[in-house]
Design a protein around this motif. Structure first.
Motif, mmCIF file in Angstrom:
data_model
loop_
_atom_site.group_PDB
_atom_site.id
_atom_site.type_symbol
_atom_site.label_atom_id
_atom_site.label_comp_id
_atom_site.label_asym_id
_atom_site.label_seq_id
_atom_site.Cartn_x
_atom_site.Cartn_y
_atom_site.Cartn_z
ATOM 1 N N UNK A 12 8.484 24.231 7.409
ATOM 2 C CA UNK A 12 9.781 24.711 7.886
ATOM 3 C C UNK A 12 10.937 24.369 6.944
ATOM 4 N N UNK A 13 10.722 23.453 5.996
ATOM 5 C CA UNK A 13 11.849 23.012 5.166
ATOM 6 C C UNK A 13 11.877 23.679 3.797
ATOM 7 N N UNK A 14 10.808 24.373 3.427
ATOM 8 C CA UNK A 14 10.736 24.994 2.104
ATOM 9 C C UNK A 14 10.947 23.930 1.023
ATOM 10 N N UNK A 15 10.237 22.812 1.182
ATOM 11 C CA UNK A 15 10.384 21.690 0.266
ATOM 12 C C UNK A 15 9.025 21.021 0.088
ATOM 13 N N UNK A 16 8.993 20.011 -0.765
ATOM 14 C CA UNK A 16 7.762 19.267 -1.003
ATOM 15 C C UNK A 16 7.979 17.799 -0.669
ATOM 16 N N UNK A 17 7.031 17.224 0.069
ATOM 17 C CA UNK A 17 7.053 15.796 0.353
ATOM 18 C C UNK A 17 6.151 15.082 -0.650
ATOM 19 N N UNK A 18 6.691 14.079 -1.305
ATOM 20 C CA UNK A 18 5.917 13.235 -2.210
ATOM 21 C C UNK A 18 5.687 11.909 -1.499
ATOM 22 N N UNK A 19 4.431 11.609 -1.196
ATOM 23 C CA UNK A 19 4.093 10.431 -0.400
ATOM 24 C C UNK A 19 3.551 9.337 -1.312
ATOM 25 N N UNK A 20 4.209 8.190 -1.290
ATOM 26 C CA UNK A 20 3.751 7.032 -2.060
ATOM 27 C C UNK A 20 3.335 5.933 -1.096
ATOM 28 N N UNK A 21 2.142 5.379 -1.311
ATOM 29 C CA UNK A 21 1.622 4.341 -0.413
ATOM 30 C C UNK A 21 1.384 3.045 -1.185
ATOM 31 N N UNK A 22 1.181 1.994 -0.437
ATOM 32 C CA UNK A 22 0.918 0.689 -1.032
ATOM 33 C C UNK A 22 1.220 -0.403 -0.035
ATOM 34 N N UNK A 23 0.982 -1.658 -0.437
ATOM 35 C CA UNK A 23 1.322 -2.741 0.478
ATOM 36 C C UNK A 23 2.824 -2.997 0.450
ATOM 37 N N UNK A 24 3.299 -3.772 1.395
ATOM 38 C CA UNK A 24 4.739 -3.956 1.550
ATOM 39 C C UNK A 24 5.386 -4.593 0.328
ATOM 40 N N UNK A 25 4.719 -5.577 -0.272
ATOM 41 C CA UNK A 25 5.288 -6.258 -1.435
ATOM 42 C C UNK A 25 5.475 -5.276 -2.587
ATOM 43 N N UNK A 26 4.469 -4.464 -2.848
ATOM 44 C CA UNK A 26 4.557 -3.476 -3.928
ATOM 45 C C UNK A 26 5.663 -2.470 -3.665
ATOM 46 N N UNK A 27 5.747 -2.001 -2.450
ATOM 47 C CA UNK A 27 6.723 -0.958 -2.129
ATOM 48 C C UNK A 27 8.151 -1.497 -2.166
ATOM 49 N N UNK A 28 8.338 -2.708 -1.675
ATOM 50 C CA UNK A 28 9.667 -3.321 -1.723
ATOM 51 C C UNK A 28 10.091 -3.598 -3.168
ATOM 52 N N UNK A 29 9.134 -4.042 -3.976
ATOM 53 C CA UNK A 29 9.441 -4.328 -5.379
ATOM 54 C C UNK A 29 9.866 -3.071 -6.119
ATOM 55 N N UNK A 30 9.247 -1.946 -5.802
ATOM 56 C CA UNK A 30 9.603 -0.692 -6.465
ATOM 57 C C UNK A 30 11.014 -0.254 -6.089
ATOM 58 N N UNK A 31 11.366 -0.424 -4.831
ATOM 59 C CA UNK A 31 12.727 -0.075 -4.402
ATOM 60 C C UNK A 31 13.738 -0.961 -5.117
#
Length: 339
Positions: A48-67
């Motif tokens: 419905x949005x005419x867009x693409x979702x890019x999904x990145x996964x990982x554990x919390x430490x990795x994801x917080x560090x990337x942010x």
């Protein structure tokens, strides 16, 4: 059918002027149930949005560090994470306050999910309860204090302090002992005194399920999201309703500061929090709903943290208490419990 078409049409009208086919939204999330999420959430939104979702996964430490590493030029637009990890990011000024006017379905949420961190730095999208799973043929559980009782010596498992269930178990053992201080020093000391009676301090619910199905453990604190592992067992497991109540927590949605993709992020958040989508996710047994309008069958509800009566009764440990005390908990735990 009419309700679904109306909701989809409205989303198209909102999205169409601003979105093009090259628009992407990058989301950081848990690796849990991604195939199920794709079917229930990601694919319907992309349609419905005419867009693409890019999904990145990982554990919390990795994801917080990337942010944090990309604070000046965010590569993550929004994330879903535990409430205390979200607060840690907010304290580092990495998150944008949410404009709840841009999330119409925010009004449908249970009160506890509307502003769990204060300042609208996050919004809850799912709750989870925690209690004690036990063998009904071997023991009776009436209180969280039973976990350290002699009747369970050599047959109980407790969660590791650094896992999701660790702080919640400290809170409930403290509640059972009448301890009001959030440092839980006396609770940790009591666990240390009984350490030889604990079969293991587990890190993963799958590890615990194996021990309980092998009959090495007959009682342990467990999150409701793992209940199906025990419910489907041929052994007589039950979900305890202790006198002190059940512990609880929630996972939240957050938006990174200055990502430049706020409009699309708000549209996705609102879609995820809608009654239609939260019902679909609940019926697929992916997550428990934070939307108070969701109605599911008794069979589905039995596998979830569901309903106003339960959610409003949960003992939820404030995220700030976890962050402010975690280092001291771990230090005392290592000195007195893991000897």
């Amino acid at each position: 059918m009419t309700k679904t078409l109306t909701f989809s049409a409205l989303c198209c009208l909102l999205a169409a002027p601003a979105l093009a086919q090259d628009k992407t939204l990058t989301i950081s999330t848990y690796s849990f149930a991604q195939d199920a999420y794709k079917e229930a959430l990601y694919d319907p939104f992309e349609a419905i949005c005419d867009c693409e979702l890019v999904i990145e996964t990982g554990n919390s430490v990795e994801r917080m560090s990337k942010i944090e590493a990309n604070a000046n030029d965010p590569v993550i637009d929004m994330a879903v994470i535990s409430s205390h990890d979200a607060l840690a990011l907010a304290r580092k000024d990495l998150l944008a306050p949410l404009d709840v006017a841009s999330i119409p379905n925010h009004a449908k949420l249970y009160e506890a999910a509307k502003d769990p961190l204060g300042g609208h730095m996050a919004v809850g999208y799912t709750f989870y309860a925690s209690s004690i799973v036990y063998r009904t043929d071997l023991v009776e559980i009436d209180s969280w204090a039973d976990l350290l009782d002699e009747k369970l010596a050599g047959n109980v498992s407790l969660p590791n302090i650094i896992g999701t269930q660790g702080p919640l178990t400290l809170m409930m053992l403290g509640k059972a002992a009448g301890e009001e201080s959030a440092d839980y020093k006396a609770v940790i000391s009591d666990i240390g005194a009984h350490a030889d009676d604990i079969v293991t301090f587990y890190s993963r619910s799958s590890e615990l399920a194996q021990l309980m199905n092998q009959e090495e453990v007959i009682a342990a604190p467990v999150g409701r999201f793992a209940w199906s592992r025990f419910k489907s067992s041929p052994l007589p497991f039950a979900w305890a309703e202790p006198a002190e109540g059940q512990a609880g927590g929630m996972n939240v949605m957050i938006m990174t500061k200055g990502n430049g993709n706020e409009e699309l992020a708000y549209q996705f958040m609102d879609f995820w929090l809608s009654t239609e989508v939260q019902t679909r996710i609940a019926e697929a047994l992916i997550d428990s709903p934070a939307n108070a309008e969701v109605v599911v069958s008794e069979e589905v509800a039995d596998n979830l943290t569901y309903g106003a009566e339960l959610i409003n009764s949960l003992n939820i440990l404030p995220p700030a208490e976890i962050i402010d005390n975690r280092e001291a908990w771990v230090e005392q735990w290592n000195n007195e419990v893991i000897r």
